[in-house]
Each structure stands twice: as C-alpha cells, then as structure tokens.
Design an enzyme around this catalytic site. Structure first.
Site, PDB file in Angstrom:
ATOM      1  N   ASP A 141       9.481   3.063 -13.338  1.00  0.00           N
ATOM      2  CA  ASP A 141       8.123   2.801 -12.867  1.00  0.00           C
ATOM      3  C   ASP A 141       8.141   1.544 -11.993  1.00  0.00           C
ATOM      4  O   ASP A 141       9.034   0.704 -12.118  1.00  0.00           O
ATOM      5  CB  ASP A 141       7.187   2.547 -14.056  1.00  0.00           C
ATOM      6  CG  ASP A 141       6.685   3.833 -14.700  1.00  0.00           C
ATOM      7  OD1 ASP A 141       6.851   4.907 -14.088  1.00  0.00           O
ATOM      8  OD2 ASP A 141       6.138   3.759 -15.800  1.00  0.00           O
ATOM      9  N   ARG A 191       9.326   8.800  -6.496  1.00  0.00           N
ATOM     10  CA  ARG A 191       7.932   9.120  -6.820  1.00  0.00           C
ATOM     11  C   ARG A 191       7.038   8.234  -5.952  1.00  0.00           C
ATOM     12  O   ARG A 191       7.124   7.014  -6.010  1.00  0.00           O
ATOM     13  CB  ARG A 191       7.657   8.832  -8.289  1.00  0.00           C
ATOM     14  CG  ARG A 191       6.175   8.962  -8.645  1.00  0.00           C
ATOM     15  CD  ARG A 191       5.878   8.369 -10.012  1.00  0.00           C
ATOM     16  NE  ARG A 191       6.634   9.027 -11.051  1.00  0.00           N
ATOM     17  CZ  ARG A 191       6.888   8.469 -12.239  1.00  0.00           C
ATOM     18  NH1 ARG A 191       6.470   7.254 -12.515  1.00  0.00           N
ATOM     19  NH2 ARG A 191       7.575   9.124 -13.142  1.00  0.00           N
TER      20      ARG A 191
HETATM   21  P1  FDA Z   1      -7.358   8.002  -6.340  1.00  0.00           P
HETATM   22  O1  FDA Z   1      -7.527   7.291  -7.634  1.00  0.00           O
HETATM   23  O2  FDA Z   1      -7.682   7.292  -5.067  1.00  0.00           O
HETATM   24  O3  FDA Z   1      -8.177   9.352  -6.435  1.00  0.00           O
HETATM   25  C1  FDA Z   1      -8.219  10.201  -5.299  1.00  0.00           C
HETATM   26  C2  FDA Z   1      -8.980  11.439  -5.615  1.00  0.00           C
HETATM   27  O4  FDA Z   1      -8.330  12.162  -6.660  1.00  0.00           O
HETATM   28  C3  FDA Z   1     -10.387  11.229  -6.100  1.00  0.00           C
HETATM   29  O5  FDA Z   1     -11.269  10.987  -5.050  1.00  0.00           O
HETATM   30  C4  FDA Z   1     -10.636  12.554  -6.794  1.00  0.00           C
HETATM   31  O6  FDA Z   1     -10.917  13.557  -5.858  1.00  0.00           O
HETATM   32  C5  FDA Z   1      -9.305  12.846  -7.437  1.00  0.00           C
HETATM   33  N1  FDA Z   1      -9.287  12.323  -8.814  1.00  0.00           N
HETATM   34  C6  FDA Z   1      -8.766  11.174  -9.244  1.00  0.00           C
HETATM   35  N2  FDA Z   1      -8.953  11.033 -10.569  1.00  0.00           N
HETATM   36  C7  FDA Z   1      -9.632  12.115 -10.970  1.00  0.00           C
HETATM   37  C8  FDA Z   1     -10.156  12.564 -12.218  1.00  0.00           C
HETATM   38  N3  FDA Z   1     -10.040  11.845 -13.341  1.00  0.00           N
HETATM   39  N4  FDA Z   1     -10.794  13.744 -12.257  1.00  0.00           N
HETATM   40  C9  FDA Z   1     -10.964  14.472 -11.146  1.00  0.00           C
HETATM   41  N5  FDA Z   1     -10.503  14.093  -9.928  1.00  0.00           N
HETATM   42  C10 FDA Z   1      -9.853  12.947  -9.841  1.00  0.00           C
HETATM   43  N6  FDA Z   1       1.144   3.274 -10.294  1.00  0.00           N
HETATM   44  C11 FDA Z   1       1.963   2.195 -10.187  1.00  0.00           C
HETATM   45  O7  FDA Z   1       1.543   1.142  -9.689  1.00  0.00           O
HETATM   46  N7  FDA Z   1       3.260   2.279 -10.624  1.00  0.00           N
HETATM   47  C12 FDA Z   1       3.775   3.418 -11.156  1.00  0.00           C
HETATM   48  O8  FDA Z   1       4.942   3.444 -11.528  1.00  0.00           O
HETATM   49  C13 FDA Z   1       2.914   4.554 -11.258  1.00  0.00           C
HETATM   50  N8  FDA Z   1       3.384   5.742 -11.769  1.00  0.00           N
HETATM   51  C14 FDA Z   1       2.573   6.857 -11.681  1.00  0.00           C
HETATM   52  C15 FDA Z   1       3.073   8.103 -12.042  1.00  0.00           C
HETATM   53  C16 FDA Z   1       2.304   9.238 -11.866  1.00  0.00           C
HETATM   54  C17 FDA Z   1       2.870  10.555 -12.227  1.00  0.00           C
HETATM   55  C18 FDA Z   1       0.985   9.144 -11.335  1.00  0.00           C
HETATM   56  C19 FDA Z   1       0.133  10.343 -11.094  1.00  0.00           C
HETATM   57  C20 FDA Z   1       0.478   7.910 -11.004  1.00  0.00           C
HETATM   58  C21 FDA Z   1       1.247   6.765 -11.193  1.00  0.00           C
HETATM   59  N9  FDA Z   1       0.738   5.518 -10.876  1.00  0.00           N
HETATM   60  C22 FDA Z   1       1.593   4.437 -10.815  1.00  0.00           C
HETATM   61  C23 FDA Z   1      -0.730   5.331 -10.676  1.00  0.00           C
HETATM   62  C24 FDA Z   1      -1.100   5.444  -9.215  1.00  0.00           C
HETATM   63  O9  FDA Z   1      -0.619   4.335  -8.512  1.00  0.00           O
HETATM   64  C25 FDA Z   1      -2.616   5.503  -9.044  1.00  0.00           C
HETATM   65  O10 FDA Z   1      -3.184   4.330  -9.531  1.00  0.00           O
HETATM   66  C26 FDA Z   1      -3.256   6.704  -9.708  1.00  0.00           C
HETATM   67  O11 FDA Z   1      -2.466   7.834  -9.601  1.00  0.00           O
HETATM   68  C27 FDA Z   1      -4.612   7.027  -9.049  1.00  0.00           C
HETATM   69  O12 FDA Z   1      -4.442   7.309  -7.695  1.00  0.00           O
HETATM   70  P2  FDA Z   1      -4.650   8.755  -7.034  1.00  0.00           P
HETATM   71  O13 FDA Z   1      -3.478   8.948  -6.117  1.00  0.00           O
HETATM   72  O14 FDA Z   1      -4.812   9.778  -8.029  1.00  0.00           O
HETATM   73  O15 FDA Z   1      -5.879   8.543  -6.102  1.00  0.00           O
END
Ligand code: FDA
Length: 315
Positions: A141, A191
């Site tokens: 991570d 990732r």
């Molecule tokens: P964002 O939060 O901007 O959401 C974009 C869109 O996704 C929303 O507008 C909505 O449409 C949809 N969405 C999001 N959440 C939803 C929900 N609960 N229900 C419905 N729709 C939803 N970070 C880090 O700093 N270090 C790391 O090592 C990791 N590792 C990691 C592994 C994996 C597998 C994931 C998925 C994420 C991480 N992260 C992470 C976290 C990552 O950096 C980030 O904070 C979250 O994934 C949220 O970002 P999104 O890309 O989902 O977009």
C-alpha cells in the site's frame, strides 16, 4: 466547498484519540463498521474471502494497523500476516493469487527511527516468503507522500527475490505520472488509486478534476506498458476510460484488473466480474479499523451520512 471542509475535519478526526475512543465505544459502531470491515479476526477475513471467491471475485486482504509505535507491534503485525497467509492457504483460497495481501509498511515499522525502512523491508521479505509458499503475492500500500521514496525502494529490493510484488501509486501526487513510467515494465504490478491522505499543494493536486485528469494520464502510461495495471477506483467515468484504454492498447481481459473496496459499489464489482473482467476486492480486517473508516467517510459525504444516520437511529 462544504465537502472539502468535511473531508479535512474527518481526516483530522482520523488522528484524534479522543474521537476515536468515542466512536469505537459507541454501541452501534460495530454493526455499522461491518459494512466496510467484515471483522476483527483472521477467521473473519478468511470467511469473507471465501464468500467473495464464491461470487467470482478476487481478494486482497489488509490487516488493519498503522502508526505502529514500537518494534513489538511491528513484529506482531508481521506475525499476523504470516498466520493469515497460512490460514488462507489451508482454506484453498490463495492458489494462483486469487487471494493476496496488501501491506502498509508503516504497520511493520517503516517509521521507527533511522533503521525503520531497513527493518520493515526485512519484515516485508518474510511476509513475501509466506505469500510465495501459499502460492500468492503481496501488494505494498502507499501512504503519506513523505514515505513514497522509501516504499518504492523497498519494492525494488523485494522484487529481486519476489518478482510479482506490487505497488500502489496515487494520482493526486504530482510525481506519479513519472513513477508510472518507471514501473510500467514487464512483470510489474501497479495499483493506481487517487490517494486517501491529506497532502500539501506543494506535492499534490488539490482539485478533484486535476486528480482525475492525472489518473487518466497515469492509466494511459500503465495500459500502454508491459506490466499488469490494477485499476483501483469506484469512479464510473474512470472505469469506463480504463476499459476503453485496454481495448485501444489491445489488452485482453485478465491482463489488467479492477479493484474496489469491500462494501463499496458491490453491485458494480459483480457486474464487471459477470462480463469477464478480473475484479479484486480490498478487504480490511482487524481491531484497528478506526483510521480506515474515517478515510472512507472523508471520501464521500454519503458514507458519513450513512454512519451518522445509523448512530442516530440505533445509538
Ligand atoms: P472518488 O472517491 O472520487 O469517487 C468517485 C465516484 O465513485 C463517485 O463520484 C461515485 O460515483 C463513485 N463512488 C465512490 N464511492 C461510492 C460509494 N460508496 N457508493 C457509490 N458510488 C461511489 N489510497 C491510498 O492512498 N493508498 C493506498 O494504498 C490505497 N489502496 C487502495 C486500494 C483499493 C483497492 C482501492 C479501491 C482504493 C485504495 N485507496 C488507497 C483509496 C483511494 O486512494 C481513494 O481514496 C478511494 O478509492 C476513493 O476514490 P475513488 O477512486 O473511488 O473516487
């Protein structure tokens, strides 16, 4: 504007021991937390993994624990990972990397003094050995930007013995497009996520649209490269763009994968798997769920509303 303020407050709450105590001991917390964290014990993680695999999903498991403050704690986290990998293997869940583990180097002592990076690399090496024995691998991570160089150095060292060890890159950092270029070679597993920590403007894009644009630039590099991109986002637009870029680059399904967090957009996870995509669920477990939960709240006001509503109705 309100969302940005809420995000800052929640990320501060993530560090507050007083708020932590209040939330951890609220009677309703456990049941609400379970939506995002299936349990506190290794057996809970194994059971949840088995269920996800039955649903056609791959899994990466995170033993929750960060801000490790002494070597004893770091040793305990290493032992927890080795134990978990043994249990997953015994349950027949690891073959071919179906279930792997995600590891925060801070949890195994990266921040413990001048020797921290070296000792945490040694601990990570032992966890990689256990993963290899179980037929699977490890993804490192990525945490606060001040640790990025040390984490990438640990990755470099681990990959000399365990070529499949993966890393996480965060599109909110200005440096990440360059890091993607460095890590887009054959055998590399990256990732790509947006990034979950509160980072200064000197190193990170602060505007959501800039973070998204950076994500697309990084994805273009990874999809055009020789490695194995892991598209970690719940963002429907970015998921579509990833699919289009895979086609554009002549990538077959299975030469990249999607990743989402346990409990977030579960229907989308199953929809992608049903059309033949590889989808991996990031499954956290353990006693130390507080910081993880607060970061999920900070990402999305709807998650916070869900939590507060549950506290108000059941607490
Ligand atoms: P964002 O939060 O901007 O959401 C974009 C869109 O996704 C929303 O507008 C909505 O449409 C949809 N969405 C999001 N959440 C939803 C929900 N609960 N229900 C419905 N729709 C939803 N970070 C880090 O700093 N270090 C790391 O090592 C990791 N590792 C990691 C592994 C994996 C597998 C994931 C998925 C994420 C991480 N992260 C992470 C976290 C990552 O950096 C980030 O904070 C979250 O994934 C949220 O970002 P999104 O890309 O989902 O977009």
């Amino acid at each position: 504007m309100l969302n940005a303020a809420l995000r800052t407050v929640l990320l501060q709450m993530a560090k507050s021991s007083r708020t932590r105590h209040l939330i951890e001991t609220a009677p309703v917390s456990r049941s609400v937390v379970r939506r995002f964290v299936p349990g506190t014990e290794a057996a809970d993680a194994v059971a949840a993994t088995a269920q996800l695999e039955r649903d056609g999903l791959l899994v990466t498991i995170d033993h929750l624990g960060e801000d490790t403050t002494d070597q004893g704690q770091a040793d305990a986290v290493r032992a927890a990972y080795v134990d978990l990998l043994g249990r997953l293997s015994d349950a027949g869940l690891t073959a071919g990397g179906r279930a792997e583990v995600s590891l925060k180097l801070s949890a195994i002592g990266q921040g413990l003094g001048a020797d921290g990076p070296k000792r945490s690399t040694e601990h990570a090496h032992e966890i990689c050995e256990a993963a290899a024995a179980a037929g699977t691998t490890v993804t490192l991570d990525m945490e606060d930007h001040s640790t990025t160089d040390a984490t990438l150095e640990t990755l470099r060292q681990l990959r000399t013995d365990f070529g499949s060890v993966g890393a996480v890159l965060q599109s909110y950092l200005h440096r990440t497009e360059g890091d993607c270029r460095d890590l887009a070679g054959e055998g590399s597993r990256v990732r790509l996520c947006k990034g979950a920590y509160d980072q200064p403007a000197s190193v990170a894009f602060k505007d959501k649209a800039d973070v998204d644009r950076s994500y697309v630039r990084c994805l273009k590099v990874l999809m055009a490269g020789q490695g194995y991109p892991m598209v970690a986002t719940h963002d429907p637009r970015l998921i579509d763009i990833a699919g289009a870029l895979a086609v554009q680059n002549g990538r077959a399904q299975g030469t990249y994968e999607y990743q989402m967090l346990f409990g977030i957009r579960p229907d989308e996870q199953r929809r992608l798997a049903a059309v033949g995509e590889k989808v991996r669920v990031y499954l956290p477990y353990g006693q130390e769920w507080y910081g993880y939960l607060m970061r999920r709240m900070a990402e999305r006001p709807a998650n916070t509303a869900f939590f507060l509503r549950a506290l108000a109705t059941k607490g």
